[in-house]
Scaffold this motif. Sequence first.
Motif, PDB file in Angstrom:
ATOM      1  N   VAL A   1       0.838  -1.200   0.000  1.00  0.00           N
ATOM      2  CA  VAL A   1       0.000   0.000   0.000  1.00  0.00           C
ATOM      3  C   VAL A   1       0.874   1.251   0.000  1.00  0.00           C
ATOM      4  O   VAL A   1       0.621   2.201  -0.742  1.00  0.00           O
ATOM      5  N   ARG A   2       1.917   1.266   0.820  1.00  0.00           N
ATOM      6  CA  ARG A   2       2.822   2.414   0.873  1.00  0.00           C
ATOM      7  C   ARG A   2       3.444   2.691  -0.493  1.00  0.00           C
ATOM      8  O   ARG A   2       3.485   3.835  -0.956  1.00  0.00           O
ATOM      9  N   LYS A   3       3.894   1.648  -1.176  1.00  0.00           N
ATOM     10  CA  LYS A   3       4.510   1.823  -2.498  1.00  0.00           C
ATOM     11  C   LYS A   3       3.493   2.298  -3.523  1.00  0.00           C
ATOM     12  O   LYS A   3       3.791   3.161  -4.355  1.00  0.00           O
ATOM     13  N   LEU A   4       2.288   1.744  -3.484  1.00  0.00           N
ATOM     14  CA  LEU A   4       1.243   2.179  -4.417  1.00  0.00           C
ATOM     15  C   LEU A   4       0.895   3.649  -4.209  1.00  0.00           C
ATOM     16  O   LEU A   4       0.723   4.407  -5.174  1.00  0.00           O
ATOM     17  N   LYS A   5       0.777   4.065  -2.961  1.00  0.00           N
ATOM     18  CA  LYS A   5       0.454   5.459  -2.664  1.00  0.00           C
ATOM     19  C   LYS A   5       1.595   6.390  -3.093  1.00  0.00           C
ATOM     20  O   LYS A   5       1.355   7.460  -3.644  1.00  0.00           O
TER      21      LYS A   5
ATOM     22  N   TRP B   1      -3.451  18.587   1.252  1.00  0.00           N
ATOM     23  CA  TRP B   1      -3.324  18.758   2.698  1.00  0.00           C
ATOM     24  C   TRP B   1      -1.861  19.052   2.999  1.00  0.00           C
ATOM     25  O   TRP B   1      -1.104  18.145   3.315  1.00  0.00           O
ATOM     26  N   GLY B   2      -1.470  20.300   2.891  1.00  0.00           N
ATOM     27  CA  GLY B   2      -0.053  20.612   3.069  1.00  0.00           C
ATOM     28  C   GLY B   2       0.735  19.976   1.944  1.00  0.00           C
ATOM     29  O   GLY B   2       0.447  20.178   0.782  1.00  0.00           O
ATOM     30  N   LYS B   3       1.696  19.163   2.288  1.00  0.00           N
ATOM     31  CA  LYS B   3       2.516  18.494   1.269  1.00  0.00           C
ATOM     32  C   LYS B   3       2.029  17.075   0.985  1.00  0.00           C
ATOM     33  O   LYS B   3       2.575  16.387   0.141  1.00  0.00           O
TER      34      LYS B   3
ATOM     35  N   THR C   1      -3.736  10.296   2.745  1.00  0.00           N
ATOM     36  CA  THR C   1      -3.654  10.164   4.193  1.00  0.00           C
ATOM     37  C   THR C   1      -2.861   8.897   4.505  1.00  0.00           C
ATOM     38  O   THR C   1      -2.588   8.088   3.604  1.00  0.00           O
ATOM     39  N   LYS C   2      -2.543   8.689   5.756  1.00  0.00           N
ATOM     40  CA  LYS C   2      -1.813   7.473   6.151  1.00  0.00           C
ATOM     41  C   LYS C   2      -2.736   6.258   6.219  1.00  0.00           C
ATOM     42  O   LYS C   2      -2.283   5.131   6.332  1.00  0.00           O
ATOM     43  N   SER C   3      -4.021   6.484   6.125  1.00  0.00           N
ATOM     44  CA  SER C   3      -5.011   5.410   6.256  1.00  0.00           C
ATOM     45  C   SER C   3      -5.177   4.621   4.959  1.00  0.00           C
ATOM     46  O   SER C   3      -4.878   5.113   3.884  1.00  0.00           O
ATOM     47  N   TYR C   4      -5.679   3.405   5.103  1.00  0.00           N
ATOM     48  CA  TYR C   4      -6.100   2.622   3.956  1.00  0.00           C
ATOM     49  C   TYR C   4      -7.082   1.557   4.414  1.00  0.00           C
ATOM     50  O   TYR C   4      -7.160   1.242   5.592  1.00  0.00           O
ATOM     51  N   CYS C   5      -7.850   1.057   3.468  1.00  0.00           N
ATOM     52  CA  CYS C   5      -8.850   0.035   3.771  1.00  0.00           C
ATOM     53  C   CYS C   5      -8.532  -1.210   2.955  1.00  0.00           C
ATOM     54  O   CYS C   5      -8.228  -1.117   1.767  1.00  0.00           O
ATOM     55  N   VAL C   6      -8.606  -2.345   3.597  1.00  0.00           N
ATOM     56  CA  VAL C   6      -8.361  -3.615   2.922  1.00  0.00           C
ATOM     57  C   VAL C   6      -9.549  -4.525   3.183  1.00  0.00           C
ATOM     58  O   VAL C   6      -9.993  -4.662   4.318  1.00  0.00           O
ATOM     59  N   ILE C   7     -10.050  -5.120   2.133  1.00  0.00           N
ATOM     60  CA  ILE C   7     -11.151  -6.063   2.253  1.00  0.00           C
ATOM     61  C   ILE C   7     -10.733  -7.336   1.530  1.00  0.00           C
ATOM     62  O   ILE C   7     -10.303  -7.297   0.383  1.00  0.00           O
ATOM     63  N   SER C   8     -10.839  -8.452   2.207  1.00  0.00           N
ATOM     64  CA  SER C   8     -10.495  -9.726   1.578  1.00  0.00           C
ATOM     65  C   SER C   8     -11.772 -10.530   1.349  1.00  0.00           C
ATOM     66  O   SER C   8     -12.795 -10.283   1.983  1.00  0.00           O
ATOM     67  N   VAL C   9     -11.677 -11.463   0.428  1.00  0.00           N
ATOM     68  CA  VAL C   9     -12.834 -12.305   0.125  1.00  0.00           C
ATOM     69  C   VAL C   9     -12.417 -13.765   0.197  1.00  0.00           C
ATOM     70  O   VAL C   9     -11.256 -14.103   0.020  1.00  0.00           O
ATOM     71  N   GLY C  10     -13.386 -14.607   0.440  1.00  0.00           N
ATOM     72  CA  GLY C  10     -13.124 -16.033   0.517  1.00  0.00           C
ATOM     73  C   GLY C  10     -13.164 -16.686  -0.847  1.00  0.00           C
ATOM     74  O   GLY C  10     -13.277 -16.033  -1.880  1.00  0.00           O
TER      75      GLY C  10
END
Length: 71
Positions: free
Chosen positions: A14-18, A38-40, A44-53
């Motif tokens: 996620v960090r690399k993608l962002k 937002w400034g520089k 945001t530092k947040s992210y959401c991950v959803i997995s599926v079966g």
Amino acid sequence: MISYPATIFLSNLVRKLKTISSLKIRQEFFNQIRRILWGKRFWTKSYCVISVGDGATTAIIERYIKNQRPN
């Protein structure tokens, strides 16, 4: 939708993608977005991950993602 090997830490992915997407968007659209940043920071530092079966096929997941457009 991303499929990645289990050997990669999700937080690193996620960090690399962002980072990469932020750089590319800034390079191409900086004049249009500079007033709304937002400034520089771009993300945001947040992210959401959803997995599926195993019951959800790739086609079902893609259809769900494509239907997530705002009304």
